[in-house]
Scaffold this active site. Sequence first.
Site, PDB file in Angstrom:
ATOM      1  N   GLY A 130      -5.930   9.062  -0.544  1.00  0.00           N
ATOM      2  CA  GLY A 130      -5.008   9.428  -1.615  1.00  0.00           C
ATOM      3  C   GLY A 130      -3.588   9.252  -1.112  1.00  0.00           C
ATOM      4  N   HIS A 339       7.382  31.509 -25.609  1.00  0.00           N
ATOM      5  CA  HIS A 339       6.453  31.611 -26.736  1.00  0.00           C
ATOM      6  C   HIS A 339       5.568  32.859 -26.654  1.00  0.00           C
ATOM      7  CE1 HIS A 339       7.594  27.504 -27.723  1.00  0.00           C
ATOM      8  NE2 HIS A 339       6.825  27.531 -28.794  1.00  0.00           N
ATOM      9  N   GLY A 340       5.562  33.550 -25.529  1.00  0.00           N
ATOM     10  CA  GLY A 340       4.707  34.731 -25.397  1.00  0.00           C
ATOM     11  C   GLY A 340       3.238  34.344 -25.546  1.00  0.00           C
ATOM     12  N   GLU A 364       1.194   9.067  -8.579  1.00  0.00           N
ATOM     13  CA  GLU A 364       2.243   8.177  -8.036  1.00  0.00           C
ATOM     14  C   GLU A 364       2.966   8.836  -6.859  1.00  0.00           C
ATOM     15  OE1 GLU A 364       4.235   5.566 -10.648  1.00  0.00           O
ATOM     16  OE2 GLU A 364       2.667   5.690 -12.170  1.00  0.00           O
TER      17      GLU A 364
HETATM   18  N1  COS Z   1       8.835  -0.744  -0.085  1.00  0.00           N
HETATM   19  C1  COS Z   1       8.563  -1.775   0.742  1.00  0.00           C
HETATM   20  N2  COS Z   1       7.934  -1.633   1.951  1.00  0.00           N
HETATM   21  C2  COS Z   1       7.572  -0.385   2.305  1.00  0.00           C
HETATM   22  C3  COS Z   1       7.824   0.738   1.488  1.00  0.00           C
HETATM   23  C4  COS Z   1       8.494   0.528   0.257  1.00  0.00           C
HETATM   24  N3  COS Z   1       8.749   1.543  -0.576  1.00  0.00           N
HETATM   25  N4  COS Z   1       7.339   1.847   2.090  1.00  0.00           N
HETATM   26  C5  COS Z   1       6.816   1.437   3.266  1.00  0.00           C
HETATM   27  N5  COS Z   1       6.950   0.085   3.392  1.00  0.00           N
HETATM   28  C6  COS Z   1       6.544  -0.750   4.510  1.00  0.00           C
HETATM   29  C7  COS Z   1       7.184  -0.241   5.795  1.00  0.00           C
HETATM   30  O1  COS Z   1       8.460  -0.852   5.974  1.00  0.00           O
HETATM   31  C8  COS Z   1       6.196  -0.689   6.839  1.00  0.00           C
HETATM   32  O2  COS Z   1       6.376  -2.078   7.075  1.00  0.00           O
HETATM   33  P1  COS Z   1       6.270  -2.685   8.600  1.00  0.00           P
HETATM   34  O3  COS Z   1       4.822  -2.466   9.000  1.00  0.00           O
HETATM   35  O4  COS Z   1       6.619  -4.143   8.412  1.00  0.00           O
HETATM   36  O5  COS Z   1       7.231  -1.911   9.424  1.00  0.00           O
HETATM   37  C9  COS Z   1       4.851  -0.522   6.143  1.00  0.00           C
HETATM   38  O6  COS Z   1       5.134  -0.588   4.729  1.00  0.00           O
HETATM   39  C10 COS Z   1       4.173   0.785   6.467  1.00  0.00           C
HETATM   40  O7  COS Z   1       5.082   1.820   6.163  1.00  0.00           O
HETATM   41  P2  COS Z   1       4.930   3.315   6.693  1.00  0.00           P
HETATM   42  O8  COS Z   1       4.622   3.280   8.155  1.00  0.00           O
HETATM   43  O9  COS Z   1       6.124   4.089   6.230  1.00  0.00           O
HETATM   44  O10 COS Z   1       3.612   3.781   5.930  1.00  0.00           O
HETATM   45  P3  COS Z   1       2.862   5.161   6.003  1.00  0.00           P
HETATM   46  O11 COS Z   1       1.444   4.910   6.296  1.00  0.00           O
HETATM   47  O12 COS Z   1       3.626   6.105   6.864  1.00  0.00           O
HETATM   48  O13 COS Z   1       2.911   5.630   4.466  1.00  0.00           O
HETATM   49  C11 COS Z   1       3.645   6.932   2.638  1.00  0.00           C
HETATM   50  C12 COS Z   1       4.007   6.046   3.851  1.00  0.00           C
HETATM   51  C13 COS Z   1       2.916   8.199   3.013  1.00  0.00           C
HETATM   52  C14 COS Z   1       4.988   7.266   2.010  1.00  0.00           C
HETATM   53  C15 COS Z   1       2.782   6.104   1.642  1.00  0.00           C
HETATM   54  O14 COS Z   1       1.488   5.933   2.157  1.00  0.00           O
HETATM   55  C16 COS Z   1       2.697   6.727   0.262  1.00  0.00           C
HETATM   56  O15 COS Z   1       3.595   6.541  -0.563  1.00  0.00           O
HETATM   57  N6  COS Z   1       1.599   7.442  -0.050  1.00  0.00           N
HETATM   58  C17 COS Z   1       1.353   7.975  -1.367  1.00  0.00           C
HETATM   59  C18 COS Z   1       0.568   6.983  -2.146  1.00  0.00           C
HETATM   60  C19 COS Z   1       0.605   7.253  -3.616  1.00  0.00           C
HETATM   61  O16 COS Z   1       1.650   7.386  -4.221  1.00  0.00           O
HETATM   62  N7  COS Z   1      -0.583   7.325  -4.201  1.00  0.00           N
HETATM   63  C20 COS Z   1      -0.719   7.480  -5.603  1.00  0.00           C
HETATM   64  C21 COS Z   1      -1.605   6.394  -6.074  1.00  0.00           C
HETATM   65  S1  COS Z   1      -1.072   5.594  -7.490  1.00  0.00           S
HETATM   66  S2  COS Z   1      -1.330   6.829  -8.950  1.00  0.00           S
END
Ligand code: COS
Length: 387
Positions: A130, A339-340, A364
Amino acid sequence: MALDQETLEQFVDTIQRFVRERLIPAEAEVDATDTIPQPLIDEMKAMGLFGLTIPEEYGGLGLSITEEVRVAYEITHAAPTFRSVFGTNVAIGSQGILIDGTEEQKQTYLPKLASGEMIASFALTEPDIGSDAASVKTRATGDGNGYVLNGTKRYITNAPSADIFTVMARTDPEQKGARGVSAFVVEAKTPGIRLGKPENKMGQKGGQVCDVIFEDCRIPGSALIGGVEGQGFKTAMKVLDKGRLHIAACCCGLADRLIQESLAYAIERQQFGQPIADFQLIQAMLADSQTEHDVGWALVRDAAQRYEAGEKLPRIAAEAKYYCSEMLGRVADRAVQIHGGAGYINDYAVSRLYRDVRIYRLYEGTSQIQQLVIAKDMIRRAREALS
Ligand code: COS
């Protein structure tokens, strides 16, 4: 700006009328029957809502992000399940193709998504994946000039009616993190795709969510978004950045609706011989909700302008989504309080909307994920400034 100011205002007027005359009157029935009437969906198609963000050259309205947030704000004055009908075509379902797709992928899919002839879903989440989105387990194994997909995607919005899925799958099992993930556009009719049973959700009745299961699902090489392996996580993150701004605007639209409902009730409802609106403790709740709405909406509009100016910082979208979804939770809670007892009865819109809005702090990216994105950027900048 894609539209001139006058055309945009006319479009907004049309949406406001549609919300007032067609969507709000249908809310209670949609909540009770868990179904959105087809004539309403057809009207959304005729209005161009499925193609809001798709460029005109591919048959959409080509709204800029500042225009998109304005339209998202207006449409979510009705129960948010209505926006969900076209929401995946406008946001997370189509943007992967638009941002990183090949010209052939754009030409094949975008016109049909813009007209609503096709529905697109975004398939990132899995049973074990997730928030930790980079750890995708669904496999895309190279096979001749194509791939074979195996895995399960969970809680996929609009999957029961989807014609295509943007699927994030691991092409390189040696790379455990983000770099082993690729994005694909997969047609729903492909053999080897099975749908789970529709989920019975807390709110947003009428919206459809279910599992998508890939079992030896063979797809062509041309399904790889952008034709490049290993870029799928980044594609997903770019899609979510824009999606989070869109969601933040929806939160503000809904907050405004809840405030209007609360105000109308407070003026009409009498207790202790006078309208409850005249009591200062009710006024305090109204004032807090209005102020927080105004802060959130200013944040979204500023974020959209910065995004449009080229500042593609994930933090901008994360701040807007974080603040506005939390703000909406507080506004919905106060609306029920004002609205209670009536606020706990489904005949009142605030009761249904209270359930509907809970998802905004989850999908998201949860509020906690937004906090991580914001803080990581703050710390990175501070370290850069020190070095
Ligand atoms: N745009 C472009 N590139 C991005 C980015 C963005 N917004 N965010 C991260 N990246 C890139 C990073 O630059 C990195 O690239 P390099 O490997 O070339 O350095 C790579 O992606 C990995 O980034 P990072 O190490 O920051 O990834 P993490 O595993 O730490 O994940 C989070 C970051 C937790 C923020 C991410 O996994 C996330 O947003 N999770 C939530 C997912 C979500 O919203 N789920 C809902 C599903 S849809 S309803």
